[in-house]
Design a protein around this motif. Sequence first.
Motif, PDB file in Angstrom:
ATOM      1  N   LYS A  98       0.829  -1.219   0.000  1.00 35.03           N
ATOM      2  CA  LYS A  98       0.000   0.000   0.000  1.00 35.03           C
ATOM      3  C   LYS A  98       0.864   1.271   0.000  1.00 35.03           C
ATOM      4  N   PHE A  99       2.111   1.131  -0.440  1.00 35.87           N
ATOM      5  CA  PHE A  99       3.019   2.275  -0.518  1.00 35.87           C
ATOM      6  C   PHE A  99       3.386   2.554  -1.973  1.00 35.87           C
ATOM      7  N   THR A 100       3.922   3.734  -2.239  1.00 34.89           N
ATOM      8  CA  THR A 100       4.363   4.119  -3.576  1.00 34.89           C
ATOM      9  C   THR A 100       5.687   3.439  -3.911  1.00 34.89           C
ATOM     10  N   ALA A 101       5.773   2.851  -5.099  1.00 33.73           N
ATOM     11  CA  ALA A 101       6.988   2.154  -5.529  1.00 33.73           C
ATOM     12  C   ALA A 101       7.747   2.989  -6.562  1.00 33.73           C
ATOM     13  N   HIS A 102       9.074   2.946  -6.474  1.00 35.83           N
ATOM     14  CA  HIS A 102       9.929   3.668  -7.418  1.00 35.83           C
ATOM     15  C   HIS A 102      11.000   2.758  -7.989  1.00 35.83           C
ATOM     16  N   LEU A 103      11.439   3.086  -9.191  1.00 33.50           N
ATOM     17  CA  LEU A 103      12.569   2.415  -9.831  1.00 33.50           C
ATOM     18  C   LEU A 103      13.563   3.489 -10.228  1.00 33.50           C
TER      19      LEU A 103
END
Length: 257
Positions: A98-103
């Motif tokens: 439920k968190f924002t994911a980054h690459l």
Amino acid sequence: MKKYSVPAIDKTMAIFKLFAESEQDYTVTEIHSQLDIPKGTVFMILSVLEGYGMVKKDTHGCYSLGPKIYELGMAYMTKIDIKQIAKPFMNRLAQETKFTAHLGIMSDNRILFVEKVELQSFIKFSTFPGMRSDIHNSSLGKAIAAFLPEEEVDRAIEAVGMGRYTPNTITEPELFKQVLSRIRINGYSIEDEEGEIGVRCVGAPIFDHEGKVIAAISITALKSDLPADLLPVIGEKIKETAVAISKELGYEIKKTD
């Protein structure tokens, strides 16, 4: 390799860099003052760039980056296969945590955000593909730096520095390297209000088929939503996700006795 210099291109790149590192728009006079480039030269460069859509001018005579820059940037990013490979894993990670994911990847001694997955929520972070951050104040940067040769880390620190963004930011190279050592042991990195107060991030490195670190994945959350006791749990989950992406890239984990 011999380094060549074309004055007009050097000045053009200086103007692009000024726009990229600031949120404000600039007039010809302001660019002249900031970069010490003759006004006439600034005007000619901007006129040519405006014709190509690389910059745009508003009714007050202020210039900013134009749509063509975004188009070219996205064309470059679509060629990065890791985006397509990582996206399904990022979607799953965002749904499960439920968190924002980054690459992110390493580019010019800093971290370049190349993908973001954000759930439909009233909590939105100002991160975006194309954004850059320093290696010492982001979980993406720490996760990558921990598995780079030490000379590459030193080169990045020398080129960019270790600016203090919050009271928690690590600004001493030796302390930073101690943190990187712990990341190599744990397999994941933590950024605890070091880039922005009230925000925590956890990241893990992604390796290619040669075993080289080429990227990192992370989650970003409000401190209130990610208490300290959950950091190891989330860290392990992100590490598992990063390993899965790495395997898709041909990475093989070496078994130890």
